[in-house]
Write a protein that holds these residues in place. Structure first.
Motif, PDB file in Angstrom:
ATOM      1  N   ARG A 340       1.177 -25.781 -19.541  1.00 45.31           N
ATOM      2  CA  ARG A 340      -0.046 -26.032 -19.014  1.00 45.31           C
ATOM      3  C   ARG A 340      -1.230 -25.173 -19.317  1.00 45.31           C
ATOM      4  N   LEU A 341      -0.665 -24.011 -18.955  1.00 42.06           N
ATOM      5  CA  LEU A 341      -1.745 -22.830 -19.067  1.00 42.06           C
ATOM      6  C   LEU A 341      -2.423 -22.828 -20.592  1.00 42.06           C
ATOM      7  N   ILE A 342      -1.554 -22.890 -21.566  1.00 42.84           N
ATOM      8  CA  ILE A 342      -1.894 -22.839 -22.765  1.00 42.84           C
ATOM      9  C   ILE A 342      -2.959 -23.954 -23.172  1.00 42.84           C
ATOM     10  N   ALA A 343      -2.755 -25.090 -22.590  1.00 40.08           N
ATOM     11  CA  ALA A 343      -3.601 -26.556 -22.702  1.00 40.08           C
ATOM     12  C   ALA A 343      -5.013 -26.036 -22.018  1.00 40.08           C
ATOM     13  N   ALA A 344      -4.970 -25.578 -20.915  1.00 44.02           N
ATOM     14  CA  ALA A 344      -6.088 -25.018 -20.067  1.00 44.02           C
ATOM     15  C   ALA A 344      -6.739 -23.959 -20.660  1.00 44.02           C
ATOM     16  N   ASN A 345      -6.398 -23.193 -21.467  1.00 43.22           N
ATOM     17  CA  ASN A 345      -6.804 -22.167 -22.194  1.00 43.22           C
ATOM     18  C   ASN A 345      -7.601 -22.562 -23.460  1.00 43.22           C
TER      19      ASN A 345
END
Length: 464
Positions: A340-345
């Motif tokens: 999820r955080l890779i997508a947010a980044n």
């Protein structure tokens, strides 16, 4: 700690219990119809008095404070060392200038390739505190020695001193982080919070180290800055002795996994493999963000200082994101958080490319830094949850080293791509980061499919 039988890669345990080191242990077979005597020794432990629990929490809190202080000192020394070495060679006329400084800085990071072997050396220790302390002190003495011998010894010997210090670097990053869970105890929430604070030491050190070098160099000279960083490393090593002692038996030390087997664990263990690949791909983007920021800020405002401010905004956002995860620890399955955080980044990097003005660019770069810090904290949680105890340090150090290598490649790539325009370079970075999510989800889907296919086959084989 999450139940390992509910991992994201679909692994199940049928008829076996799994110990923390992922080795299968058959369930004990109890004779039917024979009453079992109650096992008093195996009963639930007597509840501790309230004051004893409070004392334990206080002791762990103090140990965590000592850990974070030591980590900040030694990582600040590591983060400021390349800048200090370049400043030192520039200050010494006739000693190669910036070219020699660049070579020394490269020699400082090159020994990270030996990280897995250094991690195994740490795991084989009776008390790892002593080897961590020795590594930090050697690093500090190396820095000070480099500054004091640059005029007095041949450059080749100075380079060898730097290489010896560089061998300690893997223990200052992943090696130190691998001991964190042993300090804060088995409480999952406490571990996630501590990992957030640990992530903050990386972010703050990347700011404090170079800033300290700049300030000390301006006041008293580059040699003093180098010696001051060395003193910080020595002090960090001495603080290691204030941490609680680890009781490791000879059998536990002998079970330390060979480097080849530890690498196989990373490749075969679904969450570790996916997070390793995903964070390496993401590091290609984060490794070049500072280079792109300098050019992008100059294009928006017409000054190099504006570009440096964009890089500073990214660093401040990174630090704030790490502090946020320390105050509000992540909960749930850490691998899901990573994806999820890779997508947010990826979204944040894309917004950087689309920022129409300088003020919005500052905000988007800060957002990209914050998402990167929280992502790093989640990746620490994955390493902590899925690393076997007899290869814990090796997993931490190997994944950290691969991430650093990918980041270095990203820095070099950004220097090439930024010539065609910083906005396009940022767009390409966003696409690269987004591809990490796609690769991770594809790996997860294939792993689950293989597990579902293997399940019926195993059942039919056992029936035959």
């Amino acid at each position: 700690m999450p139940d390992r039988r509910k991992r994201a890669d679909g692994d199940t345990t049928s008829g076996t219990l799994r110990t923390p080191d992922a080795t299968a242990v058959p369930k004990e077979q109890e004779p039917a119809g024979v009453p079992q005597a109650p096992d008093r020794a195996a009963g639930p432990p007597a509840p501790q008095p309230q004051d004893a629990q409070g004392e334990l929490r206080q002791r762990r809190g103090l140990s965590l404070a000592v850990y974070l202080t030591s980590a900040t000192l030694v990582r600040s020394a590591s983060g400021g060392a390349p800048v200090a070495l370049v400043a030192l060679t520039l200050a010494r006329a006739g000693h190669g200038g910036a070219a020699l400084g660049g070579v020394l800085a490269a020699l400082l990071t090159l020994p990270n390739v030996a990280g897995p072997w250094m991690a195994r050396w740490l795991e084989e220790a009776r008390d790892p505190r002593f080897r961590l302390a020795a590594a930090f002190i050697v690093f500090g003495l190396m820095l000070a020695g480099t500054g004091l011998t640059l005029d007095r010894l041949p450059v080749v010997l100075v380079g060898l001193i730097v290489i010896v210090g560089g061998l300690c670097d893997p223990l200052m990053t992943g090696g130190l982080s691998s001991r964190l869970a042993l300090i804060v105890g088995e409480d999952t929430r406490a571990q996630r919070r501590a990992e957030g604070w640990d992530s903050a030491t990386y972010g703050s050190s990347n700011i404090l180290g170079p800033a300290a070098v700049a300030a000390i160099t301006a006041l008293t000279g580059a040699l003093t800055a180098v010696v001051a960083l060395g003193a910080a490393g020595v002090l960090a090593g001495l603080l290691m002795f204030a941490l609680p002692k680890e009781h490791r038996t000879a059998a536990a030390r002998q079970r330390s996994m060979p480097v080849r087997d530890a690498l196989k664990v990373i490749v075969r263990q679904g969450p570790l493999r996916r997070v390793m690949i995903a964070t390496m791909i993401t590091s290609v983007s984060t490794g070049g963000v500072m280079v792109i920021a300098v050019v992008f800020g100059r294009n928006l405002q017409g000054s190099a200082g504006a570009g440096a401010a964009l890089g500073a905004a990214y660093g401040v956002g990174n630090l704030c994101g790490a502090l946020l995860t320390g105050a509000f620890p992540l909960t749930g399955e850490p691998e899901r958080w990573v994806l999820r955080l890779i997508a947010a980044n990826a979204v944040a990097v894309g917004l950087c490319a689309l920022a129409p003005g300088y003020v919005l660019a500052l905000a988007t770069f800060a957002l990209a830094g914050a998402t990167s810090a929280v992502l790093f904290t989640a990746s620490l949680a994955v390493r902590s949850v899925y690393s076997p105890p007899n290869a814990r340090a090796q997993v931490f150090v190997t994944m950290a080293g691969l991430k650093m290598a990918a980041g270095s490649a990203g820095t070099a790539l950004a220097g090439t791509l930024v010539g065609i325009g910083p906005r396009l370079a940022l767009c390409l970075n966003a696409v690269v980061v987004a591809s990490a999510v796609t690769i991770g989800l594809t790996d997860l889907r294939l792993t689950r499919r293989r597990s579902s296919v293997a399940g019926p086959e195993d059942t039919s084989s056992s029936a035959k």
